[in-house]
Design a protein around this motif. Structure first.
Motif, PDB file in Angstrom:
ATOM      1  N   VAL A  15       0.879  -1.160   0.000  1.00 42.79           N
ATOM      2  CA  VAL A  15       0.000   0.000   0.000  1.00 42.79           C
ATOM      3  C   VAL A  15       0.920   1.213   0.000  1.00 42.79           C
ATOM      4  O   VAL A  15       1.854   1.273   0.801  1.00 42.79           O
ATOM      5  N   SER A  16       0.682   2.170  -0.904  1.00 39.01           N
ATOM      6  CA  SER A  16       1.605   3.299  -0.997  1.00 39.01           C
ATOM      7  C   SER A  16       1.703   4.043   0.337  1.00 39.01           C
ATOM      8  O   SER A  16       0.715   4.213   1.044  1.00 39.01           O
ATOM      9  N   ASN A  17       2.908   4.449   0.660  1.00 38.39           N
ATOM     10  CA  ASN A  17       3.238   5.146   1.907  1.00 38.39           C
ATOM     11  C   ASN A  17       2.940   4.320   3.145  1.00 38.39           C
ATOM     12  O   ASN A  17       2.600   4.863   4.194  1.00 38.39           O
ATOM     13  N   ASP A  18       3.046   2.996   3.031  1.00 38.24           N
ATOM     14  CA  ASP A  18       2.790   2.089   4.158  1.00 38.24           C
ATOM     15  C   ASP A  18       3.770   0.921   4.059  1.00 38.24           C
ATOM     16  O   ASP A  18       3.754   0.170   3.090  1.00 38.24           O
ATOM     17  N   ASN A  19       4.626   0.792   5.066  1.00 41.07           N
ATOM     18  CA  ASN A  19       5.633  -0.273   5.080  1.00 41.07           C
ATOM     19  C   ASN A  19       5.142  -1.559   5.737  1.00 41.07           C
ATOM     20  O   ASN A  19       5.914  -2.467   5.977  1.00 41.07           O
ATOM     21  N   SER A  20       3.858  -1.641   6.025  1.00 36.48           N
ATOM     22  CA  SER A  20       3.311  -2.773   6.775  1.00 36.48           C
ATOM     23  C   SER A  20       3.347  -4.076   5.985  1.00 36.48           C
ATOM     24  O   SER A  20       3.481  -4.096   4.764  1.00 36.48           O
ATOM     25  N   ILE A  21       3.166  -5.166   6.731  1.00 36.16           N
ATOM     26  CA  ILE A  21       3.101  -6.512   6.168  1.00 36.16           C
ATOM     27  C   ILE A  21       1.635  -6.924   6.110  1.00 36.16           C
ATOM     28  O   ILE A  21       0.907  -6.779   7.090  1.00 36.16           O
ATOM     29  N   TYR A  22       1.206  -7.450   4.959  1.00 34.53           N
ATOM     30  CA  TYR A  22      -0.183  -7.847   4.742  1.00 34.53           C
ATOM     31  C   TYR A  22      -0.260  -9.311   4.321  1.00 34.53           C
ATOM     32  O   TYR A  22       0.656  -9.834   3.685  1.00 34.53           O
ATOM     33  N   VAL A  23      -1.387  -9.941   4.623  1.00 34.71           N
ATOM     34  CA  VAL A  23      -1.657 -11.301   4.164  1.00 34.71           C
ATOM     35  C   VAL A  23      -2.154 -11.199   2.728  1.00 34.71           C
ATOM     36  O   VAL A  23      -3.156 -10.540   2.456  1.00 34.71           O
ATOM     37  N   SER A  24      -1.434 -11.836   1.803  1.00 36.99           N
ATOM     38  CA  SER A  24      -1.833 -11.759   0.396  1.00 36.99           C
ATOM     39  C   SER A  24      -2.643 -12.976  -0.031  1.00 36.99           C
ATOM     40  O   SER A  24      -3.494 -12.877  -0.914  1.00 36.99           O
ATOM     41  N   ASP A  42      -5.558  -8.813   5.663  1.00 37.34           N
ATOM     42  CA  ASP A  42      -5.265  -8.400   7.039  1.00 37.34           C
ATOM     43  C   ASP A  42      -3.849  -7.842   7.130  1.00 37.34           C
ATOM     44  O   ASP A  42      -2.926  -8.348   6.494  1.00 37.34           O
ATOM     45  N   LYS A  43      -3.692  -6.786   7.933  1.00 38.30           N
ATOM     46  CA  LYS A  43      -2.362  -6.229   8.207  1.00 38.30           C
ATOM     47  C   LYS A  43      -1.832  -6.939   9.445  1.00 38.30           C
ATOM     48  O   LYS A  43      -2.515  -7.020  10.466  1.00 38.30           O
ATOM     49  N   ILE A  44      -0.620  -7.468   9.361  1.00 36.94           N
ATOM     50  CA  ILE A  44      -0.023  -8.149  10.510  1.00 36.94           C
ATOM     51  C   ILE A  44       0.871  -7.159  11.240  1.00 36.94           C
ATOM     52  O   ILE A  44       1.855  -6.663  10.696  1.00 36.94           O
ATOM     53  N   LEU A  45       0.496  -6.863  12.472  1.00 44.85           N
ATOM     54  CA  LEU A  45       1.214  -5.867  13.268  1.00 44.85           C
ATOM     55  C   LEU A  45       2.360  -6.477  14.061  1.00 44.85           C
ATOM     56  O   LEU A  45       3.396  -5.834  14.255  1.00 44.85           O
ATOM     57  N   ALA A  46       2.182  -7.724  14.536  1.00 40.38           N
ATOM     58  CA  ALA A  46       3.212  -8.360  15.359  1.00 40.38           C
ATOM     59  C   ALA A  46       3.101  -9.879  15.253  1.00 40.38           C
ATOM     60  O   ALA A  46       2.016 -10.423  15.034  1.00 40.38           O
ATOM     61  N   VAL A  47       4.243 -10.544  15.423  1.00 40.56           N
ATOM     62  CA  VAL A  47       4.320 -12.005  15.459  1.00 40.56           C
ATOM     63  C   VAL A  47       4.972 -12.389  16.779  1.00 40.56           C
ATOM     64  O   VAL A  47       6.100 -11.962  17.063  1.00 40.56           O
ATOM     65  N   ASN A  48       4.257 -13.157  17.583  1.00 36.32           N
ATOM     66  CA  ASN A  48       4.758 -13.573  18.905  1.00 36.32           C
ATOM     67  C   ASN A  48       5.271 -12.384  19.721  1.00 36.32           C
ATOM     68  O   ASN A  48       6.308 -12.448  20.361  1.00 36.32           O
ATOM     69  N   GLY A  49       4.558 -11.277  19.624  1.00 34.50           N
ATOM     70  CA  GLY A  49       4.912 -10.075  20.375  1.00 34.50           C
ATOM     71  C   GLY A  49       5.969  -9.201  19.720  1.00 34.50           C
ATOM     72  O   GLY A  49       6.259  -8.106  20.195  1.00 34.50           O
ATOM     73  N   ARG A  50       6.542  -9.647  18.626  1.00 28.29           N
ATOM     74  CA  ARG A  50       7.571  -8.878  17.918  1.00 28.29           C
ATOM     75  C   ARG A  50       6.926  -7.981  16.878  1.00 28.29           C
ATOM     76  O   ARG A  50       6.243  -8.453  15.962  1.00 28.29           O
ATOM     77  N   ASP A  51       7.104  -6.679  17.016  1.00 30.37           N
ATOM     78  CA  ASP A  51       6.536  -5.680  16.125  1.00 30.37           C
ATOM     79  C   ASP A  51       7.125  -5.831  14.724  1.00 30.37           C
ATOM     80  O   ASP A  51       8.333  -5.990  14.568  1.00 30.37           O
ATOM     81  N   LEU A  52       6.279  -5.780  13.716  1.00 29.00           N
ATOM     82  CA  LEU A  52       6.743  -5.897  12.327  1.00 29.00           C
ATOM     83  C   LEU A  52       6.984  -4.548  11.669  1.00 29.00           C
ATOM     84  O   LEU A  52       7.305  -4.482  10.485  1.00 29.00           O
ATOM     85  N   LYS A  53       6.862  -3.477  12.419  1.00 29.60           N
ATOM     86  CA  LYS A  53       7.021  -2.144  11.856  1.00 29.60           C
ATOM     87  C   LYS A  53       8.427  -1.941  11.296  1.00 29.60           C
ATOM     88  O   LYS A  53       9.419  -2.286  11.922  1.00 29.60           O
ATOM     89  N   ASP A  54       8.475  -1.385  10.089  1.00 35.15           N
ATOM     90  CA  ASP A  54       9.725  -1.012   9.410  1.00 35.15           C
ATOM     91  C   ASP A  54      10.682  -2.173   9.171  1.00 35.15           C
ATOM     92  O   ASP A  54      11.894  -2.011   9.254  1.00 35.15           O
ATOM     93  N   LEU A  55      10.129  -3.343   8.826  1.00 38.37           N
ATOM     94  CA  LEU A  55      10.963  -4.482   8.444  1.00 38.37           C
ATOM     95  C   LEU A  55      11.010  -4.603   6.929  1.00 38.37           C
ATOM     96  O   LEU A  55      10.034  -4.288   6.238  1.00 38.37           O
ATOM     97  N   ARG A  56      12.147  -5.081   6.422  1.00 39.88           N
ATOM     98  CA  ARG A  56      12.202  -5.439   5.009  1.00 39.88           C
ATOM     99  C   ARG A  56      11.388  -6.715   4.822  1.00 39.88           C
ATOM    100  O   ARG A  56      11.181  -7.486   5.759  1.00 39.88           O
TER     101      ARG A  56
END
Length: 124
Positions: A15-24, A42-56
């Motif tokens: 999504v433009s201007n959004d670095n989030s991880i989504y279920v495709s 769905d946007k995945i915000l965290a996995v096992n408590g680990r934030d996914l923000k700003d990940l490659r």
């Protein structure tokens, strides 16, 4: 695996201007499909408590691969459709407007036009 594919990340914005991880995509008969709670888009915000923000993207993939057997996901449900893959409809209903939403107003408009025409003709 967990039975779903992801898109997004700092290097592959879904999504433009959004670095989030989504279920495709959710794979039929995979763990996510059988669980039934995760949905495509769905946007995945965290996995096992680990934030996914700003990940490659590849770092997010690696995080999922190493998540273990018991996986906890924090997600944000997509409220409005975005560009990209279209989610599946589990209820089997087609998309679009219901037929009644088009027919009822159209018939009402036609009836009003006929009534006006008849009233106008009577006055002549």
């Amino acid at each position: 695996g967990l039975g779903f594919n992801i898109v997004g990340g700092t290097d592959q914005q879904y999504v433009s201007n959004d670095n989030s991880i989504y279920v495709s995509r959710i794979k039929k008969d995979g763990a996510a499909y059988l669980d039934g709670r995760l949905q495509e888009g769905d946007k995945i915000l965290a996995v096992n408590g680990r934030d996914l923000k700003d990940l490659r993207h590849k770092d997010a993939v690696e995080l999922f691969r190493n998540a273990g057997c018991d996986v906890s996901l924090k997600i944000q449900r997509r409220l409005q459709p975005q560009n990209g893959p279209v989610g599946h409809r589990s209820d089997g209903e087609p998309g679009g407007l219901p037929l009644a939403a088009v027919l009822v107003p159209g018939l009402a408009l036609a009836a009003a036009a006929v009534w006006i025409l008849l009233r106008y003709r009577q006055r002549m």
